[in-house]
Structures are given as structure tokens and as C-alpha cells.
Design a protein around this motif. Structure first.
Motif, PDB file in Angstrom:
ATOM      1  N   UNK A   1      72.544  32.654  32.751  1.00  0.00           N
ATOM      2  CA  UNK A   1      71.865  31.532  33.403  1.00  0.00           C
ATOM      3  C   UNK A   1      70.580  32.050  34.040  1.00  0.00           C
ATOM      4  N   UNK A   2      69.498  31.910  33.308  1.00  0.00           N
ATOM      5  CA  UNK A   2      68.184  32.299  33.822  1.00  0.00           C
ATOM      6  C   UNK A   2      67.292  31.091  34.024  1.00  0.00           C
ATOM      7  N   UNK A   3      67.908  29.948  34.377  1.00  0.00           N
ATOM      8  CA  UNK A   3      67.142  28.702  34.530  1.00  0.00           C
ATOM      9  C   UNK A   3      66.476  28.656  35.904  1.00  0.00           C
ATOM     10  N   UNK A   4      65.539  29.578  36.104  1.00  0.00           N
ATOM     11  CA  UNK A   4      64.810  29.641  37.366  1.00  0.00           C
ATOM     12  C   UNK A   4      63.391  29.133  37.151  1.00  0.00           C
ATOM     13  N   UNK A   5      62.991  28.160  37.945  1.00  0.00           N
ATOM     14  CA  UNK A   5      61.658  27.587  37.811  1.00  0.00           C
ATOM     15  C   UNK A   5      60.634  28.332  38.641  1.00  0.00           C
ATOM     16  N   UNK A   6      60.569  29.637  38.438  1.00  0.00           N
ATOM     17  CA  UNK A   6      59.693  30.489  39.248  1.00  0.00           C
ATOM     18  C   UNK A   6      58.496  30.956  38.435  1.00  0.00           C
ATOM     19  N   UNK A   7      57.317  30.899  39.039  1.00  0.00           N
ATOM     20  CA  UNK A   7      56.126  31.481  38.409  1.00  0.00           C
ATOM     21  C   UNK A   7      56.055  32.986  38.651  1.00  0.00           C
TER      22      UNK A   7
ATOM     23  N   UNK B   1      58.587  36.321  39.441  1.00  0.00           N
ATOM     24  CA  UNK B   1      59.939  36.852  39.548  1.00  0.00           C
ATOM     25  C   UNK B   1      59.912  38.260  38.986  1.00  0.00           C
ATOM     26  N   UNK B   2      59.558  39.223  39.822  1.00  0.00           N
ATOM     27  CA  UNK B   2      59.349  40.599  39.374  1.00  0.00           C
ATOM     28  C   UNK B   2      60.577  41.434  39.727  1.00  0.00           C
ATOM     29  N   UNK B   3      61.695  41.151  39.041  1.00  0.00           N
ATOM     30  CA  UNK B   3      62.961  41.795  39.386  1.00  0.00           C
ATOM     31  C   UNK B   3      63.609  42.466  38.181  1.00  0.00           C
ATOM     32  N   UNK B   4      62.812  43.227  37.457  1.00  0.00           N
ATOM     33  CA  UNK B   4      63.393  43.973  36.352  1.00  0.00           C
ATOM     34  C   UNK B   4      62.879  43.540  34.998  1.00  0.00           C
ATOM     35  N   UNK B   5      63.632  43.849  33.969  1.00  0.00           N
ATOM     36  CA  UNK B   5      63.216  43.550  32.600  1.00  0.00           C
ATOM     37  C   UNK B   5      63.052  42.046  32.402  1.00  0.00           C
TER      38      UNK B   5
END
Length: 467
Positions: A177-183, A185-189
């Protein structure tokens, strides 16, 4: 096999497991040049059902071919002839889950038809800018799987650029579940971009968060005639300098393209009483007003005429006229199909080198296959050309098509010399899987194989495609 299909029916319901002649529409590719075979077509209605099916396929070692609208052109969404795989159709997963006009995002399921996504955005007073000729039947999952382009890439980017988050069923049947509406998101690959453009070979996209935009206050369309692709490139630079981000579409087409449209669709009126070697269809989308857009466009056309970059131009004065101009562009592939068999190339080269590429490649194709007719059109603003080749006018189409590999080699080698790509927006599928080995380095191919092996060690996700 009976036990396996019974287990599929237990997951999705008997009505959603198709066999025999009921599978026909799912097994043949869009251009009707290839028909594969499958154990069944299975139509899940939820992410949970997709995950259950994938786990079942892992247990029985059954390959899975994900399919959306089946509008692809490189045999990426149809099974091979072995009959070992199931086709997993996402057509039932077509819900608009959420629209957020403050965050300017929309969460939709992979089976949503692109036109439905566009309409849902418009109903919310927003714009989803991805636009393709097949938008009435292609699905957003397929658009993401191939990183589709279309006519507005110049302003808004490819499908990858329009997606913020994904929901994916992995090859092991787990749900990410990667349904994040973020512009930001610098948290890894960046897993999202790993699955986009992978053509279902690493996992199955089931839903996504898409960017939507404010509706423009005005959209204006112009059709310009000119002598050469070099003049078209000069016009592109001028328009970008004068209009900036307001320039949303810039399409190039040769005179032969329009002559084919006029021949096979005589009801469509050409914009000029005489012919010119090349044409550009350009569109401005203005956030200020129609008056402001008109001023920008008139200034560009006037300067281009003064500098003799264009020989003539028409500006649409109504929505109907704008649609008529766009219809000319969109009917080029249809007209070429009416003309008969042809060899398609979806290529990209650096924008600055397009004029040289067309000139040089035209000469090479003509030398190798005298009388071949080049149907050259595409998204000049982002460097994507559909460099299609039709047989000589009085030649045998079948004899010409028999030389497809040789013609591909001439065109693709030329693309490579110009630092381009042999697939700009259609993907590789099965059609170009072997061809790409000539043009990617062994390091790049090895990295791709490593990813495939790590995420799909049993090679069950759309096998035989891409790599």
C-alpha cells in the motif's frame, strides 16, 4: 487444471472465470496480428482477490498476464501460445476511490478507463491531462504499466510524472500500500517508479494516486504549415520562449500523413487549399483568460510568419474547429491502417536532432527499400516520433512486411546513432524484448535481470515480456 480453475472460481465467482470461446477478446492483440492461448481469463473485483489469485498462481506455478484495456501495440498484454498462463483482467476494478481538490489528487483503481478518469476530474473542476488516441478504452493501470505518453507530455510529463503513489500486488501475493498523495517522500528506494513502466513483469498495479490540476481558463489550437522539420523545431523554440508553460501540445506531421487522412476520410477538411511539406498542430492552455491566450498565440504566429518559419497558419475559433484540427492528427494511424499493412516505430531522439534524424533515416530506408513511404508524425515537443513505414504504392504488402526485421534494423540503428530509444511510449512487451538487447549495455541488462530475479524469482509475472 480443473482443481486450479475451481480455486479461481472460489475466489472471484464462477461468472468471472472465462474459458473456451469466451476468452477470445482477451487473447488477440490490438492490431489483430497475434493470438495467444490461456488456461482462463480471470476477472477479480478487488485488490484482495488479485492477491489471492497471485498466491494461488504461485502455489501452482501458473504464469499471470495482467491486462487492462488490451490496447497495447507491442504484445505486452496478451499471453503467448503455450496456454500455460491465465490472463488477469483488471476491468472490474474500475472505481474512483477518492478525489481531493485541495491536495489536487485522485485515487483510482487500475481498471478505470482513461476517459472515465478525465471525466471524474472534470466533474470535480479539475484536469487530468493524460490524453491518448485510445483513451476511450485503455485503462490507467495499462497507462502506468507502460508509462504512456500522449499529446500533453510537453507540459505535464508522462504517466510516471502524473502519479504520486501506487497500490501493488507483488509476485508473492502480498499487497504494498503505497497510496500516498505526497509530492515529497524521501524515505528510501523509489518503489513507485520501479513498478511504473515495468509492464506487469514485477508485480500488478491495482490502484494509484494521480495528480490533477486546475482547469485552464482557455485552450487555443493552431495549425501551421512549414517547409521542414527544422522550421518546426525553430517554431517550437519560439513558442516556448514566448508562451512558456502555456504550451501544452506540439505535434508534427508530414504532408503524406494528411494526404492519407484526406484519401481515406474524405469528409475531413484539410486546413489549407494547398499542400506543404510539414505541419505542426500546437495548443496553448492559459490559466489567465482567453484574451490573454489569444494575444500570446497571435504574437507567436505573427513573428513566425515574419521570420518565415511558417508558410501559413489557421487558428481555431471554436471548440468544434479545435476538435476538427485534432481529429486530423488522431486519424493518421487510422488512415494508415486503411491504406494497408505497415511497420510501426515508436521512437524518441533528442529534440534538437529530430530534423537530422528524419532526413538521414528517410534516405537510408529509401536506399534499402525503394518506394517505401514514410508516415512520420508525433509529439515533437518531447522528441517522440511515430516513424512508420508503408509499402510502395503498387507493391505487395505481404512481401514488404516480410522485410520487417530488416526495416526495423535500419530505423533502430539510426535511432541509436542519434542517441535515441527504440521505444518512447509503447513499451517493449514481447515484440521488442529481443530487439532491445542490441541497444542496451550488458550492465543495464544485467541490472534489469537482477531486479526481475529478486522480485519474481519464479518468472510468473508476465513472462516473456521486457526482459
Amino acid at each position: 487444471m480443473t482443481d486450479f480453475l475451481d480455486a479461481c472460481r472460489a475466489i472471484v465467482g464462477a461468472a468471472n472465470v472465462l474459458t473456451g470461446t469466451d476468452m477470445a477478446g482477451y487473447l488477440t492483440d490490438w492490431r489483430r496480428r497475434f493470438t495467444g492461448s490461456a488456461r482462463a481469463v480471470v476477472r477479480p473485483g478487488s485488490t484482495e482477490e488479485v492477491a489471492s489469485l497471485v498466491r494461488l498462481c504461485q502455489e501452482h506455478r501458473v504464469p499471470v498476464v495482467p491486462q487492462g484495456g488490451n490496447t497495447g501495440l507491442v504484445l505486452g498484454s496478451v499471453p503467448d501460445e503455450s496456454g500455460a498462463a491465465i490472463v488477469l483482467s483488471l476491468a472490474r476494478m474500475n472505481r474512483i476511490r477518492a478525489v481531493d481538490t485541495i491536495n489536487n489528487t485522485m485515487t483510482v483503481e487500475a481498471g478505470c478507463v482513461l476517459e472515465a478518469v478525465q471525466n471524474a476530474a472534470a466533474d470535480a473542476g479539475r484536469l487530468f491531462p493524460l490524453s491518448l488516441a485510445a483513451e476511450g478504452s485503455c485503462t490507467i493501470g495499462g497507462n502506468l504499466a507502460t508509462n504512456a505518453g500522449g499529446t500533453a507530455v510537453l507540459r505535464y510529463g508522462n504517466t510516471r510524472d502524473l502519479c504520486l503513489g501506487l497500490e501493488v500486488v507483488t509476485a508473492q501475493g502480498e499487497v504494498w500500500d503505497g497510496l500516498r498523495g505526497l509530492r515529497k517522500d524521501n524515505t528510501g528506494y523509489d518503489l513507485r517508479n520501479l513498478f511504473i513502466g515495468a509492464e506487469g513483469t514485477l508485480g500488478i498495479i491495482t490502484a494509484c494516486v494521480l495528480k490533477i490540476f486546475p482547469q485552464p481558463q482557455a485552450q487555443l489550437t493552431a495549425f501551421a504549415a512549414m517547409r521542414s522539420p527544422d522550421d518546426a523545431l525553430a517554431l517550437l523554440s519560439l513558442t516556448q520562449e514566448r508562451c512558456g508553460a502555456a504550451l501544452t501540445g506540439f505535434e508534427l506531421m508530414s504532408d503524406f500523413c494528411l494526404q492519407l487522412v484526406a484519401k481515406h476520410f474524405p469528409q475531413m477538411r484539410l486546413p489549407f487549399p494547398q499542400s506543404y511539406p510539414q505541419y505542426v498542430l500546437l495548443e496553448l492552455s492559459d490559466s489567465e483568460s482567453e484574451e490573454h491566450a489569444n494575444q500570446l498565440l497571435e504574437a507567436v504566429i505573427s513573428e513566425a510568419l515574419e521570420r518565415e518559419l511558417i508558410q501559413d497558419a489557421v487558428v481555431a475559433s471554436s471548440i468544434a474547429q479545435s476538435k476538427a484540427l485534432w481529429n486530423l492528427r488522431e486519424h493518421i494511424p487510422l488512415a494508415q491502417a486503411e491504406e494497408g499493412k505497415n511497420i510501426k516505430h515508436d521512437v524518441s531522439v533528442p529534440i534538437s536532432r529530430i530534423g537530422d534524424f528524419i532526413r538521414d533515416t528517410d534516405v537510408l530506408v529509401e536506399q534499402a527499400f525503394p518506394g517505401a513511404r514514410m508516415v512520420t508524425f508525433g509529439h515533437l515537443g518531447d522528441g517522440n516520433l511515430h516513424y512508420n513505414v508503408s509499402p510502395p504504392e503498387n507493391g505487395s504488402p505481404d512481401a514488404f512486411i516480410a522485410h520487417q526485421e530488416e526495416i526495423n534494423r535500419v530505423v533502430h540503428d539510426s535511432v541509436n546513432r542519434f542517441g535515441g530509444s527504440i521505444s518512447a511510449e509503447h513499451g517493449l512487451g514481447a515484440l521488442k524484448r529481443d530487439e532491445i538487447r542490441r541497444y542496451k549495455s550488458e550492465v543495464e541488462l544485467s541490472l534489469m535481470r537482477t531486479l526481475k530475479q529478486a522480485l519474481d524469482p519464479h518468472n510468473l509475472m508476465n513472462p516473456g515480456k521486457v526482459i
